[in-house]
Design a protein around this motif. Structure first.
Motif, PDB file in Angstrom:
ATOM      1  N   UNK A 142      -2.953  -1.514   4.401  1.00 14.94           N
ATOM      2  CA  UNK A 142      -1.722  -1.287   5.164  1.00 14.94           C
ATOM      3  C   UNK A 142      -1.162  -2.562   5.805  1.00 14.94           C
ATOM      4  N   UNK A 180       3.244   8.958   3.332  1.00 12.25           N
ATOM      5  CA  UNK A 180       2.831   7.648   3.857  1.00 12.25           C
ATOM      6  C   UNK A 180       4.024   7.033   4.574  1.00 12.25           C
ATOM      7  N   UNK A 224      -4.093  12.185  -9.995  1.00  8.48           N
ATOM      8  CA  UNK A 224      -3.476  11.038  -9.305  1.00  8.48           C
ATOM      9  C   UNK A 224      -2.164  11.452  -8.635  1.00  8.48           C
ATOM     10  N   UNK A 225      -1.967  10.952  -7.417  1.00  9.00           N
ATOM     11  CA  UNK A 225      -0.716  11.211  -6.686  1.00  9.00           C
ATOM     12  C   UNK A 225       0.437  10.482  -7.389  1.00  9.00           C
ATOM     13  N   UNK A 241       0.806  -1.223   0.000  1.00  4.01           N
ATOM     14  CA  UNK A 241       0.000   0.000   0.000  1.00  4.01           C
ATOM     15  C   UNK A 241       0.837   1.270   0.000  1.00  4.01           C
ATOM     16  N   UNK A 242       2.138   1.164   0.287  1.00  5.62           N
ATOM     17  CA  UNK A 242       2.945   2.387   0.454  1.00  5.62           C
ATOM     18  C   UNK A 242       2.973   3.262  -0.794  1.00  5.62           C
ATOM     19  N   UNK A 243       3.097   2.651  -1.967  1.00  6.87           N
ATOM     20  CA  UNK A 243       3.190   3.457  -3.194  1.00  6.87           C
ATOM     21  C   UNK A 243       2.093   3.086  -4.191  1.00  6.87           C
ATOM     22  N   UNK A 244       1.004   2.510  -3.683  1.00  2.92           N
ATOM     23  CA  UNK A 244      -0.159   2.238  -4.536  1.00  2.92           C
ATOM     24  C   UNK A 244      -1.221   3.288  -4.266  1.00  2.92           C
ATOM     25  N   UNK A 245      -2.145   3.407  -5.183  1.00  3.80           N
ATOM     26  CA  UNK A 245      -3.258   4.346  -5.041  1.00  3.80           C
ATOM     27  C   UNK A 245      -4.558   3.556  -5.032  1.00  3.80           C
ATOM     28  N   UNK A 290       6.640   3.765  -9.110  1.00  8.90           N
ATOM     29  CA  UNK A 290       7.731   3.858  -8.145  1.00  8.90           C
ATOM     30  C   UNK A 290       7.999   2.463  -7.577  1.00  8.90           C
ATOM     31  N   UNK A 337       4.181   9.087  -6.694  1.00 14.16           N
ATOM     32  CA  UNK A 337       4.975   8.746  -5.526  1.00 14.16           C
ATOM     33  C   UNK A 337       6.482   8.858  -5.762  1.00 14.16           C
ATOM     34  N   UNK A 351       0.165  16.580 -18.032  1.00 13.32           N
ATOM     35  CA  UNK A 351       0.582  15.497 -17.145  1.00 13.32           C
ATOM     36  C   UNK A 351       1.905  15.821 -16.471  1.00 13.32           C
ATOM     37  N   UNK A 395      -3.582   9.589 -15.908  1.00  5.84           N
ATOM     38  CA  UNK A 395      -2.414   9.975 -15.117  1.00  5.84           C
ATOM     39  C   UNK A 395      -1.788   8.710 -14.542  1.00  5.84           C
ATOM     40  N   UNK A 396      -0.464   8.715 -14.421  1.00  4.98           N
ATOM     41  CA  UNK A 396       0.238   7.525 -13.924  1.00  4.98           C
ATOM     42  C   UNK A 396       1.126   7.867 -12.726  1.00  4.98           C
ATOM     43  N   UNK A 397       1.346   6.855 -11.900  1.00  7.76           N
ATOM     44  CA  UNK A 397       2.367   6.934 -10.869  1.00  7.76           C
ATOM     45  C   UNK A 397       3.147   5.631 -10.909  1.00  7.76           C
ATOM     46  N   UNK A 424       0.231   2.825 -10.942  1.00  5.89           N
ATOM     47  CA  UNK A 424      -1.184   3.170 -10.792  1.00  5.89           C
ATOM     48  C   UNK A 424      -1.603   4.028 -11.968  1.00  5.89           C
ATOM     49  N   UNK A 425      -2.852   3.842 -12.404  1.00  7.50           N
ATOM     50  CA  UNK A 425      -3.376   4.617 -13.540  1.00  7.50           C
ATOM     51  C   UNK A 425      -4.757   5.140 -13.173  1.00  7.50           C
ATOM     52  N   UNK A 426      -4.955   6.453 -13.359  1.00  5.70           N
ATOM     53  CA  UNK A 426      -6.299   7.022 -13.164  1.00  5.70           C
ATOM     54  C   UNK A 426      -6.478   8.213 -14.101  1.00  5.70           C
ATOM     55  N   UNK A 427      -7.532   8.179 -14.880  1.00 10.17           N
ATOM     56  CA  UNK A 427      -7.814   9.272 -15.829  1.00 10.17           C
ATOM     57  C   UNK A 427      -6.580   9.605 -16.673  1.00 10.17           C
ATOM     58  N   UNK A 469       0.444   1.326   9.025  1.00 13.50           N
ATOM     59  CA  UNK A 469       0.740   2.298   7.971  1.00 13.50           C
ATOM     60  C   UNK A 469      -0.063   3.566   8.245  1.00 13.50           C
ATOM     61  N   UNK A 506      -7.462   4.646  -4.874  1.00  9.25           N
ATOM     62  CA  UNK A 506      -8.496   5.301  -5.665  1.00  9.25           C
ATOM     63  C   UNK A 506      -8.152   5.359  -7.158  1.00  9.25           C
TER      64      UNK A 506
END
Lengths: 252, 262
Positions: free
Chosen positions: A196, B60, B150-151, A135-139, A222, B153, B256, A218-220, A213-216, B99, A141
């Protein structure tokens, strides 16, 4: 020496930018870019052609794969290579801070995300387990979440092993997935596992877990730190081994 | 000849010459040092927060003493500083979950649209049967969301402060500086494809440092931070008198963005 890697998936594009220079020196190296891949249970090496531009090598979506790994060397060093195991050819990429490539994930007409990645040669000789928070670097939502689990092992084998998702409070295995050595394994991460108390644990082989992670559009993207990054002291690895043994008892 | 070489090597590595080498940046033996950190300490990376340009920062973090040592009833202290190193807020967080998360936005900082740094310390009592010599190192994860998207990280990567757990004194200078501005760090990425790049610098030391990014020169006072907009370029070359200046990178293309450590 560091290896570099990419991955391939129908839903997103990836590219790998490998610098020709060390991070503390301006001089560009004469080393070429090579790739390792498994063919008939042997390591094959070939030079990566048409990937050089400016001070970087670029492995774009067309060339990337889940199997190949990349490294810098010269012809003389390559001629001393082995088909039976990965070789530490040189110390050019043994730098402080670490010598890194940029591994970028993107969506057509959408966003992008990257991290500075490398896979140290010292990791390729090891068996063992890794543990990582899910969960640390996941989204939670996000529309979609993925784990990309990369293993590079010194022998030219594609062996099955398992990744477990463990609730470390209830001490239960929630899910297990089959993954492979010498491969970029791409797993969909269910929202129920972005909790967690849930940790990913690999059995028998180590690797690097990366979270996308992908939303609309947008990506993250890590990776998580290995657990020994959070502890300092002469017995840090002993402390981590104790925690991993507890997880091993849960999966057995 | 071999004997002469060995003798020179021995002299070169005496403590006084090591100190000189590290101070002037000539073949240094170390870039950072954790040797003054005592058993039971807590070390914090320097983390960056942003509430400018519609950014929200999320941090986090794990209850590290609980996860690895089953130490219950520890707590966490978080110090949030402005870009000029003025303490804006100190949080003491008890009743930790495994967490945890804090969100730093404008309302959290009384309407402030700016940026700065924050530090996280775990305060814990080691179990009586703990024979191990250990300290906790918080390198946890920040995420940046712009315009409600979206965040993205990034993990911690710059050790800054440590506390021995027994008093309120916080020690710094884990990262070492040099007398001369002779340290080069070239970010190993090509910046050509991005519309805009920002670099977030934090000075993790108690000394003023001088930084040049390509042709932009500036100074950073102790523990201060700076968000630098970089002109369109392929490469980013950073020169400074600090061994470990690794900014957080914000890249933008169309609508983006991406955040990563350099």
């Amino acid at each position: 020496m560091n290896f570099f890697f990419g991955f391939k998936h129908k839903k997103f594009n990836t590219s790998l930018t490998i610098p020709k220079f060390q991070n503390r020196k301006k001089k560009i190296s004469n080393y070429k870019l090579y790739q390792y891949y498994i063919d008939e249970n042997k390591w094959k090496i070939s030079e990566v052609i048409d990937s050089s531009y400016d001070d970087f090598y670029l492995i774009n979506q067309d060339k990337t794969s889940n199997e190949k790994v990349y490294f810098l060397a010269d012809e003389q060093q390559i001629n001393k290579g082995s088909k039976n195991k990965l070789i530490n050819y040189n110390n050019f990429t043994d730098t402080t801070p670490e010598y890194r490539s940029n591994l970028q994930v993107s969506i057509k007409n959408g966003g992008f995300s990257s991290y500075q990645s490398d896979y140290p040669f010292t990791m390729t000789n090891k068996n063992g387990s890794i543990m990582s928070s899910c969960s640390s670097v996941s989204n939670i939502d996000a529309d979609e979440n993925y784990i990309i689990f990369k293993n590079i092992f010194h022998l030219p084998i594609r062996e099955k092993f398992n990744i477990f998702f463990i609730n470390i409070v209830s001490k239960k295995v929630l899910k297990s997935e089959v993954v492979y050595t010498n491969f970029s394994n791409i797993l969909s991460l269910d929202k129920e596992l972005i909790n967690p108390n849930v940790y990913l644990f690999s059995d028998r082989f180590i690797g690097i877990p990366m979270f996308l992670s992908i939303k609309n559009n947008h990506l993250s993207f890590e990776h998580t730190h290995p657990p020994h990054s959070f502890i300092m002291g002469k017995n840090q690895f002993k402390i981590i081994a104790k925690v991993k043994n507890e997880l091993r008892k849960i999966i057995n | 000849m071999n004997y002469a070489r060995l003798l020179i090597k021995k002299i070169f590595n005496t403590s006084i010459l090591l100190h000189i080498r590290n101070s002037i940046g000539f073949r240094p033996s170390i870039y950072s040092s954790f040797k003054n950190i005592k058993n039971g300490s807590s070390i914090s990376d320097a983390f960056c927060w942003r509430t400018d340009q519609n950014f929200i920062t999320t941090f986090k973090y794990t209850d590290i003493p609980k996860l690895f040592f089953d130490i219950k009833n520890s707590h966490v202290e978080i110090f949030i500083h402005s870009k000029n190193n003025i303490l804006l807020k100190k949080l003491t967080i008890n009743k930790l979950q495994l967490s945890n998360e804090i969100i730093i936005d404008k309302s959290f900082l009384d309407g402030l649209e700016s940026y700065g740094s924050f530090y996280v310390f775990h305060k814990y009592k080691q179990n009586k049967n703990d024979n191990d010599d250990f300290s906790i190192n918080n390198r946890c994860y920040t995420a940046y969301s712009k315009n409600g998207n979206l965040k993205s990280f990034v993990h911690g990567n710059l050790p800054a402060f440590h506390n021995n757990g027994k008093d309120e004194h916080y020690f710094t200078d884990i990262v070492k500086n040099t007398v001369f501005k002779n340290q080069t760090y070239i970010i190993q990425n090509n910046f050509n494809e991005y519309d805009k790049t920002e670099l977030f610098f934090i000075n993790p030391t108690s000394q003023k440092i001088s930084i040049t990014v390509n042709f932009d020169k500036f100074y950073l006072d102790p523990h201060c931070s700076k968000l630098l907009h970089v002109k369109k370029t392929n490469k980013v070359c950073i020169r400074s008198n600090s061994y470990f200046i690794r900014p957080i990178v914000f890249n933008y293309k169309n609508n983006y963005y991406d955040v990563y450590h350099s």
